[in-house]
Design a protein around this motif. Structure first.
Motif, PDB file in Angstrom:
ATOM      1  N   GLN A   1       0.835  -1.193   0.000  1.00 50.22           N
ATOM      2  CA  GLN A   1       0.000   0.000   0.000  1.00 50.22           C
ATOM      3  C   GLN A   1       0.875   1.250   0.000  1.00 50.22           C
ATOM      4  OE1 GLN A   1      -3.397   0.453  -0.304  1.00 50.22           O
ATOM      5  NE2 GLN A   1      -2.744   2.588  -0.499  1.00 50.22           N
ATOM      6  N   GLY A   2       2.013   1.193   0.696  1.00 46.88           N
ATOM      7  CA  GLY A   2       2.932   2.323   0.702  1.00 46.88           C
ATOM      8  C   GLY A   2       3.446   2.668  -0.680  1.00 46.88           C
ATOM      9  N   TRP A   3       3.765   1.639  -1.462  1.00 48.47           N
ATOM     10  CA  TRP A   3       4.187   1.882  -2.844  1.00 48.47           C
ATOM     11  C   TRP A   3       3.057   2.526  -3.648  1.00 48.47           C
ATOM     12  CZ3 TRP A   3       8.871   2.097  -4.835  1.00 48.47           C
ATOM     13  CH2 TRP A   3       9.910   1.407  -4.202  1.00 48.47           C
ATOM     14  N   ARG A   4       1.831   2.078  -3.409  1.00 47.81           N
ATOM     15  CA  ARG A   4       0.692   2.694  -4.108  1.00 47.81           C
ATOM     16  C   ARG A   4       0.515   4.143  -3.660  1.00 47.81           C
ATOM     17  NH1 ARG A   4      -1.414  -2.672  -3.517  1.00 47.81           N
ATOM     18  NH2 ARG A   4      -2.392  -2.165  -1.520  1.00 47.81           N
ATOM     19  N   ASP A   5       0.695   4.396  -2.361  1.00 52.60           N
ATOM     20  CA  ASP A   5       0.608   5.775  -1.857  1.00 52.60           C
ATOM     21  C   ASP A   5       1.670   6.653  -2.517  1.00 52.60           C
ATOM     22  OD1 ASP A   5      -1.426   4.984  -0.095  1.00 52.60           O
ATOM     23  OD2 ASP A   5      -0.025   4.671   1.576  1.00 52.60           O
TER      24      ASP A   5
ATOM     25  N   GLY B   1       0.820   7.514  -5.937  1.00 52.32           N
ATOM     26  CA  GLY B   1      -0.213   8.542  -5.926  1.00 52.32           C
ATOM     27  C   GLY B   1       0.366   9.928  -5.750  1.00 52.32           C
ATOM     28  N   TRP B   2       1.461  10.038  -5.024  1.00 53.69           N
ATOM     29  CA  TRP B   2       2.174  11.312  -4.890  1.00 53.69           C
ATOM     30  C   TRP B   2       2.833  11.704  -6.206  1.00 53.69           C
ATOM     31  CZ3 TRP B   2       7.617  11.886  -5.208  1.00 53.69           C
ATOM     32  CH2 TRP B   2       8.111  13.152  -4.864  1.00 53.69           C
ATOM     33  N   GLY B   3       3.178  10.712  -7.011  1.00 51.72           N
ATOM     34  CA  GLY B   3       3.853  10.957  -8.279  1.00 51.72           C
ATOM     35  C   GLY B   3       5.220  10.312  -8.374  1.00 51.72           C
ATOM     36  N   LEU B   4       5.488   9.333  -7.519  1.00 50.44           N
ATOM     37  CA  LEU B   4       6.801   8.701  -7.517  1.00 50.44           C
ATOM     38  C   LEU B   4       7.126   8.084  -8.872  1.00 50.44           C
ATOM     39  CD1 LEU B   4       9.259   7.917  -5.725  1.00 50.44           C
ATOM     40  CD2 LEU B   4       8.138   5.702  -5.416  1.00 50.44           C
ATOM     41  N   ALA B   5       8.257   8.520  -9.438  1.00 47.73           N
ATOM     42  CA  ALA B   5       8.718   7.975 -10.715  1.00 47.73           C
ATOM     43  C   ALA B   5      10.157   7.488 -10.634  1.00 47.73           C
ATOM     44  CB  ALA B   5       8.601   9.033 -11.813  1.00 47.73           C
ATOM     45  N   GLY B   6      10.896   7.931  -9.608  1.00 48.11           N
ATOM     46  CA  GLY B   6      12.292   7.549  -9.485  1.00 48.11           C
ATOM     47  C   GLY B   6      12.745   7.530  -8.046  1.00 48.11           C
ATOM     48  N   VAL B   7      13.817   6.795  -7.794  1.00 53.30           N
ATOM     49  CA  VAL B   7      14.434   6.710  -6.469  1.00 53.30           C
ATOM     50  C   VAL B   7      15.933   6.885  -6.641  1.00 53.30           C
ATOM     51  CG1 VAL B   7      14.970   5.195  -4.521  1.00 53.30           C
ATOM     52  CG2 VAL B   7      12.668   5.164  -5.516  1.00 53.30           C
ATOM     53  N   VAL B   8      16.528   7.739  -5.809  1.00 55.49           N
ATOM     54  CA  VAL B   8      17.988   7.809  -5.711  1.00 55.49           C
ATOM     55  C   VAL B   8      18.361   7.331  -4.315  1.00 55.49           C
ATOM     56  CG1 VAL B   8      20.018   9.297  -5.706  1.00 55.49           C
ATOM     57  CG2 VAL B   8      18.217   9.663  -7.400  1.00 55.49           C
ATOM     58  N   ASP B   9      19.005   6.174  -4.266  1.00 57.77           N
ATOM     59  CA  ASP B   9      19.371   5.506  -3.026  1.00 57.77           C
ATOM     60  C   ASP B   9      20.808   5.877  -2.683  1.00 57.77           C
ATOM     61  OD1 ASP B   9      20.024   3.727  -0.992  1.00 57.77           O
ATOM     62  OD2 ASP B   9      19.122   1.982  -1.968  1.00 57.77           O
ATOM     63  N   LEU B  10      20.995   6.564  -1.555  1.00 60.03           N
ATOM     64  CA  LEU B  10      22.305   7.064  -1.156  1.00 60.03           C
ATOM     65  C   LEU B  10      23.133   6.039  -0.393  1.00 60.03           C
ATOM     66  CD1 LEU B  10      21.174  10.595   0.109  1.00 60.03           C
ATOM     67  CD2 LEU B  10      21.930   9.973  -2.198  1.00 60.03           C
ATOM     68  N   ARG B  11      22.599   4.850  -0.186  1.00 60.90           N
ATOM     69  CA  ARG B  11      23.293   3.834   0.597  1.00 60.90           C
ATOM     70  C   ARG B  11      24.378   3.124  -0.209  1.00 60.90           C
ATOM     71  NH1 ARG B  11      18.398   0.140   2.376  1.00 60.90           N
ATOM     72  NH2 ARG B  11      17.945   0.481   0.155  1.00 60.90           N
TER      73      ARG B  11
ATOM     74  N   ALA C   1       5.168  -7.685  -3.051  1.00 60.03           N
ATOM     75  CA  ALA C   1       5.276  -8.401  -4.319  1.00 60.03           C
ATOM     76  C   ALA C   1       6.454  -7.874  -5.127  1.00 60.03           C
ATOM     77  CB  ALA C   1       3.980  -8.245  -5.111  1.00 60.03           C
ATOM     78  N   ASP C   2       7.003  -8.742  -5.970  1.00 59.08           N
ATOM     79  CA  ASP C   2       8.168  -8.370  -6.773  1.00 59.08           C
ATOM     80  C   ASP C   2       7.891  -7.146  -7.648  1.00 59.08           C
ATOM     81  OD1 ASP C   2       9.620 -10.436  -5.701  1.00 59.08           O
ATOM     82  OD2 ASP C   2       9.245 -11.814  -7.369  1.00 59.08           O
TER      83      ASP C   2
ATOM     84  N   GLY D   1       8.400  -0.056 -12.812  1.00 59.19           N
ATOM     85  CA  GLY D   1       8.226   1.219 -13.488  1.00 59.19           C
ATOM     86  C   GLY D   1       8.861   2.397 -12.787  1.00 59.19           C
ATOM     87  N   VAL D   2       9.318   2.204 -11.556  1.00 59.42           N
ATOM     88  CA  VAL D   2      10.010   3.264 -10.826  1.00 59.42           C
ATOM     89  C   VAL D   2      11.507   3.112 -11.091  1.00 59.42           C
ATOM     90  CG1 VAL D   2      10.523   4.250  -8.565  1.00 59.42           C
ATOM     91  CG2 VAL D   2       8.235   3.352  -9.041  1.00 59.42           C
TER      92      VAL D   2
END
Length: 241
Positions: free
Chosen positions: A45-49, A52-62, A77-78, A83-84
């Protein structure tokens, strides 16, 4: 509201909505860049939330060996992140001898930020470039979403003309949000056991450090080696209509 209500995901905020004279609206633009902790906290559900905000990309600083599920993380789920666009752009090299000696004792403090700029400028530059190259609607995160993410957020906000006091207040929000929480950081996180008194003392102690970094953002970008073109791209991400 700057706080983002993504299921399972504490300490998530939009970097939009902060006052700045660099934007025609008088504030940084929402929906462009979010900050948070490790994405493995997100439920389905968090991924769906987030979408909904508009998440299209992630930059992971780790660092690469920090990435992945840990005990207690939600099972998703896998295809939850399908698409992100996810890019790993670590700001640290934990095998670098000077970084280990100088920064490891203070990794939970903004005291280490300037050392990170000096010792590993190419990595910080790489993270900033990844953010500039990311699609609009990008989440920037590390483990707790407080220290590495706080460092990069301070650069982004200072570069966008946000006042140092507001940058420090944004950092303080992450300290409050993560106190008492296990972030699965690579080194011991003493803040995982803190209560309100420790948090209040820490914020009073560290706010001037954050303000100094934000006030001297020109100097920070010079040490990192970010040119005017990159700085303009990053600024426009948070200020252009």
């Amino acid at each position: 509201m700057r706080n983002l209500d993504w299921d399972g995901y504490l300490n998530a905020r939009d970097l939009g909505g902060l006052p700045t004279s660099a934007s025609p609206t008088g504030a940084t633009v929402p929906g462009r860049i979010a900050r948070g902790p490790r994405r493995e906290f997100l439920t389905e559900q968090g991924w769906r939330d987030a979408r909904g905000w508009g998440l299209a990309g992630v930059v992971d600083l780790r660092c690469a060996d920090e990435v992945g599920a840990r005990d207690g993380d939600p099972v998703v789920a896998d295809g939850a992140s399908e698409g992100v666009r996810i890019v790993n752009a670590p700001t640290e090299d934990q095998d670098d001898p000077e970084f280990r000696e100088v920064c490891f004792p203070i990794l939970d403090s903004p005291e280490y930020w300037r050392h990170n700029f000096r010792i590993l400028p190419q990595l910080v530059l790489g993270a900033l470039t990844a953010i500039a190259d990311a699609p609009s609607g990008v989440l920037v995160h590390c483990s707790a979403g407080r220290d590495r993410t706080g460092m990069v957020s301070a650069l982004l906000l200072g570069n966008a003309g946000v006042a140092p006091e507001a940058v420090a207040a944004d950092y303080a929000e992450s300290v409050r949000a993560m106190a008492g929480a296990n972030s699965h950081a690579p080194t011991h996180d003493r803040q995982a056991t803190w209560g309100q008194d420790e948090v209040d003392r820490w914020i009073a102690q560290t706010a001037p450090i954050v303000e100094d970094v934000a006030a001297d953002v020109d100097g920070a970008f010079a040490v990192i080696g970010a040119d005017d073109a990159l700085r303009t791209r990053l600024r426009e991400r948070l200020t252009a209509p």
